[in-house]
Design an enzyme around this catalytic site. Structure first.
Site, PDB file in Angstrom:
ATOM      1  CG  PHE A 103     -23.035  49.108   1.259  1.00  0.00           C
ATOM      2  CD1 PHE A 103     -22.952  48.925   2.484  1.00  0.00           C
ATOM      3  CD2 PHE A 103     -22.142  48.585   0.488  1.00  0.00           C
ATOM      4  CE1 PHE A 103     -22.232  47.667   3.067  1.00  0.00           C
ATOM      5  CE2 PHE A 103     -21.112  47.518   0.887  1.00  0.00           C
ATOM      6  CZ  PHE A 103     -21.220  46.874   2.236  1.00  0.00           C
ATOM      7  CB  SER A 104     -26.320  54.317   0.536  1.00  0.00           C
ATOM      8  OG  SER A 104     -25.974  54.439   1.908  1.00  0.00           O
ATOM      9  CB  VAL A 105     -26.975  51.836  -4.411  1.00  0.00           C
ATOM     10  CG1 VAL A 105     -27.481  51.867  -6.065  1.00  0.00           C
ATOM     11  CG2 VAL A 105     -25.458  52.405  -4.766  1.00  0.00           C
TER      12      VAL A 105
END
Length: 424
Positions: free
Chosen positions: A80-82
């Site tokens: 995801f936002s990693v």
């Protein structure tokens, strides 16, 4: 000290945990293993670097929803936002070569961007989530899964005047802003740039944008998410109208029709290029990337980022709440810190939905990557898991620096030049 033998590695690992670890990290390993108590809880991996050297590389649990396939050394998770931290690091590599300057207007590199009040917006403002471009503005699922369409949409979008100049988390649009910028200066998309600018110089296969190809060593774990397809007509009627409001905050930056379906089944989300959300990474590869950042930009005898570049990545702490997610995250050049509560997690990096994270603390030389495949399960505290692990890691790392530590061998696949002729 180097060269941990097999007996010492095995003795340090809790039951069910595979890999290798320095014995100073026993508390961290116990905490990690307890996150995956059975088949229903999926699997994950944790890797830690200290002063540019690997000291922990472990994994456990299952990579599929039914709990029949064990997590392996080359299992990656959709983080995801990693992914935003990966995309940001690509931009820093390009800046190191003089292709990008943070204080130059984006439109000087990407002329299509300089419309509807955006001509003066700088690269720095994009990377600080201050450009007022977080909303999806009514895009469809088909549009969202087409990265070139989305790059064109964000380039043509008007500025949200309520958010411009203030930190307002660009949950999905951040990735297409970075890929559009990267494409403007290199002619290449973010999928290729992540392979060429990150995976290859770090000599790891474990960094991909979207689903790894069939011939790649890395395999994406299935996401443990609710699989029900029952529609909610009230939600489906109200949601797009709320998302269209300029004050819809996080919802407006994430909602699109069919958003639940793209992470179900075989995860259609993985077959697109969404550089803010659909990276597939191993914990080892994230830890190695952030390990270079925490070590003055240097890893395995190579300068991954310049020392000057790395020094500029640490920003000032800000306690003002983000205007979309309403908590302080202190974004600086694409990474965020955790200023609250003070001292709990020094450094910076990027966390993702459900709690995967890549993190660096240049002040102590510590970096780690943690990935797993749970999403919206009964473990409702998954999102905060990385912060608890971070506390254990810091304590064990301090002990390792006092006592001395042993490095662990490289247990994952090295960089592999993949072909995308056959999708994985």
């Amino acid at each position: 000290m180097t060269g941990v033998n097999k007996r010492e590695r095995s003795a340090a690992l809790p039951h069910g945990v595979q890999g290798a670890a320095d014995s100073n990290f026993a508390c961290t390993l116990r905490g990690f293993s307890r996150l995956f108590p059975g088949r229903r809880y999926g699997g994950g991996a944790l890797s830690i670097y200290l002063h540019g050297e690997p000291v922990v590389d472990v994994w456990t649990g299952y990579s599929d929803r039914r709990g029949t396939q064990y997590w392996s050394a080359d299992t990656g998770a959709m983080v995801f936002s990693v992914t935003k931290g990966m995309a940001s690091t690509v931009i820093h590599r390009l800046a190191d070569r003089g292709l990008i300057d943070y204080d130059t207007p984006v439109a000087e590199y990407w002329p299509e961007f300089g419309v509807k009040g955006k001509a003066a917006i700088t690269v720095r403002e994009l990377m600080q989530h201050r450009a007022g471009l977080s909303h999806l503005n009514g895009c469809t699922k088909a549009q969202l899964l087409d990265h070139q369409v989305m790059e064109e949409r964000v380039a043509a979008a008007p500025v949200n005047k309520l958010l411009f100049g203030h930190q307002a988390y660009h949950a999905l649009t951040y990735g297409w802003l970075m890929s559009g910028l990267g494409r403007a200066v290199t002619g290449k998309g973010m999928r290729d740039l992540i392979r060429e600018e990150l995976a290859e110089p770090l000599d790891t296969d474990g960094l991909h944008l979207g689903r790894p190809p069939a011939n790649a060593p890395t395999r994406a774990a299935q996401i443990l998410a609710p699989q029900g397809a029952l529609a909610n007509p009230v939600f489906n009627f109200v949601a797009p109208r709320v998302a269209a409001l300029g004050v819809s905050g996080m919802f407006g930056s994430m909602y699109f029709p069919g958003m639940k379906s793209v992470v179900q089944g075989d995860t259609p989300f993985l077959d697109a290029e969404i550089p803010a959300a659909n990276g597939v990474a191993t914990a080892r590869s994230l830890a190695k990337m952030y390990g270079a950042i925490a070590n003055g930009g240097r890893i395995e005898g190579k300068q991954f980022l310049s020392e000057e570049r790395v020094a500029a990545l640490t920003g000032r702490a800000s306690y003002w709440p983000d205007r979309n997610i309403f908590v302080p995250l202190s974004f600086n050049l694409g990474y965020h810190s955790l200023p609250v509560p003070p001292g709990v997690m020094p450094g910076f990096g990027h966390a993702g939905l459900a709690g995967s994270v890549g993190w660096a603390d240049p002040s102590t030389g510590l970096a780690f990557g943690f990935v797993h495949n749970r999403l919206l399960t009964r473990m409702v505290l998954d999102q905060a898991t990385f912060a608890g692990l971070g506390v254990l890691i810091r304590r064990d790392a301090a002990r390792a620096r006092r006592r001395g530590y042993q490095t662990v061998p490289d247990l994952g696949a090295p960089f592999y030049s993949v072909s995308r002729e056959v999708a994985g």
